[in-house]
Design a protein around this motif. Structure first.
Motif, PDB file in Angstrom:
ATOM      1  N   ARG A  92       0.811  -1.306   0.082  1.00 45.03           N
ATOM      2  CA  ARG A  92      -0.134   0.140   0.203  1.00 45.03           C
ATOM      3  C   ARG A  92       0.870   1.211   0.003  1.00 45.03           C
ATOM      4  N   GLY A  93       0.566   2.298  -0.927  1.00 42.60           N
ATOM      5  CA  GLY A  93       0.990   3.524  -1.005  1.00 42.60           C
ATOM      6  C   GLY A  93       0.046   4.406  -0.593  1.00 42.60           C
ATOM      7  N   GLY A  94      -0.576   5.185  -1.411  1.00 41.80           N
ATOM      8  CA  GLY A  94      -1.501   6.169  -1.049  1.00 41.80           C
ATOM      9  C   GLY A  94      -2.931   5.495  -0.738  1.00 41.80           C
ATOM     10  N   GLY A  95      -3.193   4.258  -1.153  1.00 42.04           N
ATOM     11  CA  GLY A  95      -4.556   3.576  -0.533  1.00 42.04           C
ATOM     12  C   GLY A  95      -5.621   3.766  -1.594  1.00 42.04           C
ATOM     13  N   HIS A  96      -5.449   4.152  -2.560  1.00 39.80           N
ATOM     14  CA  HIS A  96      -6.434   4.692  -3.725  1.00 39.80           C
ATOM     15  C   HIS A  96      -6.967   3.673  -4.486  1.00 39.80           C
ATOM     16  N   ASN A  97      -6.527   2.454  -4.509  1.00 43.80           N
ATOM     17  CA  ASN A  97      -7.039   1.373  -5.424  1.00 43.80           C
ATOM     18  C   ASN A  97      -8.505   1.280  -5.525  1.00 43.80           C
ATOM     19  N   LEU A 157      -7.363  -3.503  -3.184  1.00 45.62           N
ATOM     20  CA  LEU A 157      -5.979  -4.643  -3.357  1.00 45.62           C
ATOM     21  C   LEU A 157      -4.944  -4.227  -2.669  1.00 45.62           C
ATOM     22  N   SER A 158      -5.033  -2.986  -2.049  1.00 45.30           N
ATOM     23  CA  SER A 158      -3.759  -2.748  -1.144  1.00 45.30           C
ATOM     24  C   SER A 158      -3.944  -3.137   0.194  1.00 45.30           C
ATOM     25  N   VAL A 159      -4.927  -4.004   0.449  1.00 44.19           N
ATOM     26  CA  VAL A 159      -5.280  -4.340   1.597  1.00 44.19           C
ATOM     27  C   VAL A 159      -5.772  -5.811   1.631  1.00 44.19           C
ATOM     28  N   ALA A 177      -0.888  12.217 -10.948  1.00 39.31           N
ATOM     29  CA  ALA A 177      -2.510  12.319 -11.016  1.00 39.31           C
ATOM     30  C   ALA A 177      -3.411  13.362 -11.072  1.00 39.31           C
ATOM     31  N   GLY A 178      -4.444  13.764 -11.563  1.00 31.66           N
ATOM     32  CA  GLY A 178      -5.328  14.868 -11.379  1.00 31.66           C
ATOM     33  C   GLY A 178      -6.071  14.703 -10.152  1.00 31.66           C
ATOM     34  N   CYS A 179      -5.842  13.824  -9.275  1.00 28.54           N
ATOM     35  CA  CYS A 179      -6.204  14.096  -7.775  1.00 28.54           C
ATOM     36  C   CYS A 179      -5.138  13.849  -6.923  1.00 28.54           C
ATOM     37  N   VAL A 188      -3.736  10.889  -4.640  1.00 28.78           N
ATOM     38  CA  VAL A 188      -3.244   9.588  -5.241  1.00 28.78           C
ATOM     39  C   VAL A 188      -1.886   9.111  -5.061  1.00 28.78           C
ATOM     40  N   GLY A 189      -1.493   8.034  -4.457  1.00 28.06           N
ATOM     41  CA  GLY A 189      -0.206   7.709  -4.411  1.00 28.06           C
ATOM     42  C   GLY A 189       0.833   7.726  -5.604  1.00 28.06           C
ATOM     43  N   ILE A 190       1.974   8.166  -5.757  1.00 26.05           N
ATOM     44  CA  ILE A 190       2.548   8.034  -6.985  1.00 26.05           C
ATOM     45  C   ILE A 190       2.918   6.801  -7.264  1.00 26.05           C
ATOM     46  N   GLY A 213      -0.519   5.810 -15.075  1.00 26.33           N
ATOM     47  CA  GLY A 213      -0.357   7.352 -14.709  1.00 26.33           C
ATOM     48  C   GLY A 213      -1.036   8.323 -15.504  1.00 26.33           C
ATOM     49  N   GLU A 214      -2.469   8.809 -15.285  1.00 27.15           N
ATOM     50  CA  GLU A 214      -3.060   9.659 -16.346  1.00 27.15           C
ATOM     51  C   GLU A 214      -3.464  10.969 -15.460  1.00 27.15           C
ATOM     52  N   GLY A 215      -3.018  12.154 -16.160  1.00 31.99           N
ATOM     53  CA  GLY A 215      -3.509  13.340 -15.476  1.00 31.99           C
ATOM     54  C   GLY A 215      -3.764  14.566 -16.442  1.00 31.99           C
ATOM     55  N   ILE A 246       8.201  -4.535  -4.949  1.00 28.39           N
ATOM     56  CA  ILE A 246       7.928  -3.318  -4.110  1.00 28.39           C
ATOM     57  C   ILE A 246       8.894  -2.256  -4.552  1.00 28.39           C
ATOM     58  N   ALA A 247       8.152  -0.941  -5.099  1.00 23.43           N
ATOM     59  CA  ALA A 247       9.045   0.187  -5.298  1.00 23.43           C
ATOM     60  C   ALA A 247       9.091   0.860  -4.046  1.00 23.43           C
ATOM     61  N   THR A 248      10.547   1.177  -3.775  1.00 21.75           N
ATOM     62  CA  THR A 248      10.558   1.903  -2.668  1.00 21.75           C
ATOM     63  C   THR A 248      10.866   3.610  -2.798  1.00 21.75           C
ATOM     64  N   ALA A 264      -8.616  -1.211 -21.764  1.00 27.62           N
ATOM     65  CA  ALA A 264      -9.027  -1.012 -20.053  1.00 27.62           C
ATOM     66  C   ALA A 264      -7.683  -0.361 -19.359  1.00 27.62           C
ATOM     67  N   TYR A 265      -7.908   0.461 -18.430  1.00 30.41           N
ATOM     68  CA  TYR A 265      -6.864   1.027 -17.690  1.00 30.41           C
ATOM     69  C   TYR A 265      -7.108   0.275 -16.298  1.00 30.41           C
ATOM     70  N   VAL A 266      -5.872  -0.259 -16.109  1.00 25.46           N
ATOM     71  CA  VAL A 266      -5.869  -1.112 -14.762  1.00 25.46           C
ATOM     72  C   VAL A 266      -6.092  -0.300 -13.412  1.00 25.46           C
TER      73      VAL A 266
HETATM   74  C1  LIG Z   1     -10.054   9.543  -5.854  1.00 26.87           C
HETATM   75  C2  LIG Z   1      -9.235   8.746  -6.994  1.00 26.87           C
HETATM   76  C3  LIG Z   1      -8.801   9.769  -8.156  1.00 26.87           C
HETATM   77  C4  LIG Z   1      -7.920   8.938  -8.969  1.00 26.87           C
HETATM   78  N1  LIG Z   1      -7.389   9.848  -9.822  1.00 26.87           N
HETATM   79  C5  LIG Z   1      -6.813   9.299 -10.854  1.00 26.87           C
HETATM   80  C6  LIG Z   1      -6.035   9.934 -11.802  1.00 26.87           C
HETATM   81  O1  LIG Z   1      -6.199  11.288 -11.941  1.00 26.87           O
HETATM   82  N2  LIG Z   1      -5.032   9.241 -12.617  1.00 26.87           N
HETATM   83  C7  LIG Z   1      -4.932   8.208 -12.581  1.00 26.87           C
HETATM   84  O2  LIG Z   1      -4.074   7.757 -13.510  1.00 26.87           O
HETATM   85  N3  LIG Z   1      -5.439   7.212 -11.773  1.00 26.87           N
HETATM   86  C8  LIG Z   1      -6.247   8.004 -10.772  1.00 26.87           C
HETATM   87  N4  LIG Z   1      -6.711   7.198  -9.744  1.00 26.87           N
HETATM   88  C9  LIG Z   1      -6.323   5.643  -9.772  1.00 26.87           C
HETATM   89  C10 LIG Z   1      -5.163   5.234  -9.113  1.00 26.87           C
HETATM   90  O3  LIG Z   1      -3.900   5.538 -10.228  1.00 26.87           O
HETATM   91  C11 LIG Z   1      -4.920   3.966  -8.740  1.00 26.87           C
HETATM   92  O4  LIG Z   1      -6.021   3.946  -7.646  1.00 26.87           O
HETATM   93  C12 LIG Z   1      -3.519   3.862  -7.954  1.00 26.87           C
HETATM   94  O5  LIG Z   1      -3.401   2.268  -7.904  1.00 26.87           O
HETATM   95  C13 LIG Z   1      -3.565   4.444  -6.583  1.00 26.87           C
HETATM   96  O6  LIG Z   1      -2.172   4.466  -6.138  1.00 26.87           O
HETATM   97  P1  LIG Z   1      -2.139   4.341  -4.609  1.00 26.87           P
HETATM   98  O7  LIG Z   1      -0.701   4.096  -4.182  1.00 26.87           O
HETATM   99  O8  LIG Z   1      -2.839   5.591  -3.923  1.00 26.87           O
HETATM  100  O9  LIG Z   1      -2.890   3.124  -4.324  1.00 26.87           O
HETATM  101  P2  LIG Z   1      -2.596   1.834  -3.276  1.00 26.87           P
HETATM  102  O10 LIG Z   1      -4.093   1.278  -3.031  1.00 26.87           O
HETATM  103  O11 LIG Z   1      -1.947   2.090  -2.083  1.00 26.87           O
HETATM  104  O12 LIG Z   1      -1.831   0.945  -4.173  1.00 26.87           O
HETATM  105  C14 LIG Z   1      -2.685   0.224  -5.251  1.00 26.87           C
HETATM  106  C15 LIG Z   1      -1.820  -0.787  -5.862  1.00 26.87           C
HETATM  107  O13 LIG Z   1      -0.588  -0.495  -6.338  1.00 26.87           O
HETATM  108  C16 LIG Z   1       0.419  -1.084  -6.153  1.00 26.87           C
HETATM  109  N5  LIG Z   1       1.257  -0.639  -5.336  1.00 26.87           N
HETATM  110  C17 LIG Z   1       1.261   0.612  -4.776  1.00 26.87           C
HETATM  111  N6  LIG Z   1       2.373   1.159  -4.053  1.00 26.87           N
HETATM  112  C18 LIG Z   1       3.382   0.182  -4.496  1.00 26.87           C
HETATM  113  C19 LIG Z   1       4.824   0.127  -4.289  1.00 26.87           C
HETATM  114  N7  LIG Z   1       5.562   1.047  -3.887  1.00 26.87           N
HETATM  115  N8  LIG Z   1       5.478  -1.037  -5.032  1.00 26.87           N
HETATM  116  C20 LIG Z   1       4.803  -1.628  -5.695  1.00 26.87           C
HETATM  117  N9  LIG Z   1       3.247  -1.590  -5.799  1.00 26.87           N
HETATM  118  C21 LIG Z   1       2.559  -0.719  -5.269  1.00 26.87           C
HETATM  119  C22 LIG Z   1      -0.014  -2.425  -5.322  1.00 26.87           C
HETATM  120  O14 LIG Z   1      -0.533  -3.566  -6.349  1.00 26.87           O
HETATM  121  C23 LIG Z   1      -1.526  -1.904  -4.765  1.00 26.87           C
HETATM  122  O15 LIG Z   1      -2.719  -3.031  -4.642  1.00 26.87           O
HETATM  123  C24 LIG Z   1      -7.686   7.564  -8.779  1.00 26.87           C
HETATM  124  C25 LIG Z   1      -8.174   6.807  -7.879  1.00 26.87           C
HETATM  125  C26 LIG Z   1      -8.964   7.510  -6.937  1.00 26.87           C
HETATM  126  C27 LIG Z   1      -9.674   6.615  -5.855  1.00 26.87           C
END
Ligand SMILES: Cc1cc2nc3c(=O)[nH]c(=O)nc-3n(C[C@H](O)[C@H](O)[C@H](O)COP(=O)(O)OP(=O)(O)OC[C@H]3O[C@@H](n4cnc5c(N)ncnc54)[C@H](O)[C@@H]3O)c2cc1C
Length: 467
Positions: free
Chosen positions: A95-100, A104-106, A155-157, A160-162, A170-172, A221-223, A422-424
């Protein structure tokens, strides 16, 4: 619903959560103590005061109970937590930003390797590069780079975790000018399934570098991640919102705009339901000469928006405020269509009677993101076209849950015949067929790299390749 009923529901849900946590088999105490003795971060187990908060993710539809949340304090912790999970035979989620979207990040009963504390962004102005810890969010990188009048397309939000973002593509708003986030990745540090920490780039492990630019969390796992930066200060950006009605005409106008839009113009269209019918909204970010930007928007202003919030402001201010989102239970999926005009009648029909709390987000693809060949990186969405993100939300009462899910899936199915990808990262569902669709021509190469670097499929809580 009355307050008492809501309180009762909350009580029942909390009691169920406590029971679920108790039902988890206890971890091996000796192994856990050994891990704790060398762990710099925090180990959070069921029953700990911060467990309830720590197991939550952005999409509140998911209510999973991990056996351990390893909040890593440094990169060595990441390898330690991974080794612990493997030794104990426990599932792993990263889990990074938890926005999946798919939660799937839990994971239930496994180890969540939480990177939130590994933030930190350093900028090398001379080289126009930024290195960010994998726990950094989009806004953290924007803050650090904008101090120097620089930016990279994330991201455009803002929240969102990088790492999740970039590894999946990565779209924005800057993707038409500077490409996807993964196109601007210069290198990354990765802990592989066997616990080795390696650098990946064009020169080091180029096969893995290809795979992590779109292949998600399947390969390690990217650090930390290193990005290319671009000069960018002010942009002309904001929202044009139209009164309900005229959806067909506005979508046709949108189709004409995206067919000829210049790279400087980042756009997202949105159709939202109201009591008086669907309404159209356009998010605009023009990262070029503002006179040209205003000229491009002139016909749109002539269409009589109810609200015109377009202004000139710093990229940091715009990207932090244009599209923020609060955690909510939701179901989202997406299809990619090459010919947006063909989707218009389907969208008009579906949004005419959409339930409240649904929306269609239209992300047009043209410019820099489409000038990379589909096989140059694992991220295969490189055609001119439009990604349609279909979403429905519900609140704690879950009153609308079934209705909005039904609406989203019916619209997805109606659009499928037009879909070519589709966009994963924007999928709240998963299947082998969907993953194959998303990776298209890259799937076979990704599956063979998955066998090479993660033969035991340790990293499977993701849009899983070769499952
Ligand atoms: C409100 C909202 C806005 C969004 N806006 C955009 C947008 O503008 N553009 C866009 O492209 N997408 C957008 N998304 C989708 C977003 O790109 C994905 O949800 C992405 O997975 C979020 O990354 P995270 O680190 O926050 O998520 P997390 O839930 O922490 O991680 C998602 C998944 O990424 C993998 N992961 C995370 N960190 C690592 C790591 N360090 N090493 C290896 N694997 C890792 C894991 O498989 C994990 O299950 C949005 C999602 C939400 C909920």
């Amino acid at each position: 619903m009355g307050r008492m009923a809501l309180d009762r529901r909350r009580f029942v849900m909390r009691a169920a959560a406590a029971l679920a946590a108790q039902a988890l088999p206890p971890l091996d105490d000796t192994a856990l103590r050994r891990l704790a003795s060398s762990f710099a971060g925090t180990l959070i187990t069921p029953g700990a005061p911060d467990y309830e908060g720590a197991r939550r993710v952005f999409n509140r539809a998911f209510d999973k109970h991990p056996a351990l949340i390893a909040r890593c304090g440094n990169t060595a912790d990441v390898a330690r937590a991974l080794a612990f999970a493997r030794e104990q035979g426990l599932p792993v989620a990263v889990r990074g930003g938890g926005h999946n979207r798919a939660g799937l990040s839990v994971c239930d009963g496994g180890v969540v390797i939480d990177l939130a504390s590994l933030g930190g962004v350093t900028v090398d102005v001379d080289k126009q590069r930024a290195r960010a810890g994998a726990g950094a969010l989009t806004v953290h990188v924007d803050v650090a780079t904008q101090k120097f009048g620089l930016a990279t397309p994330l991201a455009g939000c803002p929240t969102v975790g990088i790492a999740g973002l970039t590894l999946g593509g990565g779209e924005g708003f800057l993707m038409t000018k500077f490409g996807a986030a993964c196109d601007n990745l210069v290198s990354a540090r990765l802990i592989t399934a066997n616990g080795r920490e390696i650098e990946v780039s064009d020169r080091a492990h180029p096969d893995l570098f290809w795979a992590i630019r779109g292949g998600g969390g399947n390969f390690g796992i990217a650090t930390s991640l290193e990005f290319r930066l671009h000069a960018l200060t002010d942009v002309l950006a904001g929202t044009l919102a139209y009164p309900p009605g005229r959806i067909e005409a506005l979508l046709e106008e949108f189709a004409r705009l995206i067919a000829h839009a210049p790279d400087d113009l980042g756009l997202v269209g949105q159709v939202l339901p109201t009591d008086n019918g669907a309404r159209f909204q356009m998010l605009v970010c023009h990262a070029g000469d503002p006179t040209q930007g205003n000229e491009l928007l002139r016909p749109w202003r002539a269409l009589g928006p109810a609200e015109d919030k377009i202004r000139t402001a710093s990229w940091l201010e715009i990207n932090s405020t244009m599209n923020p989102a609060a955690p909510a239970a939701h179901f989202q999926t997406n299809v990619f269509v090459r010919d947006f005009a063909k989707a218009i009648p389907i969208l008009v029909n579906a949004t005419a009677n959409a339930p409240p709390n649904t929306r269609v987000f239209m992300v047009p693809f043209y410019g820099a993101i489409t000038r990379v060949r589909p096989t140059d990186t694992a991220f295969a969405l490189r055609q001119v076209g439009c990604e349609l993100d279909l979403m429905g939300r519900w609140d704690e009462t879950r009153k609308d849950k079934e209705r909005v899910i039904e609406w989203v899936t019916a619209l997805r199915d109606a659009l499928r015949p037009l879909s070519s990808g589709a966009y994963v990262n924007q999928l709240g569902e998963t299947s082998d067929a969907l993953v194959r669709t998303a990776y298209g021509p890259n799937y076979a190469r990704l599956a063979s790299l998955k066998k090479k670097y993660d033969p035991d499929n340790v990293f499977r809580s993701n849009q899983n390749i070769g499952a």
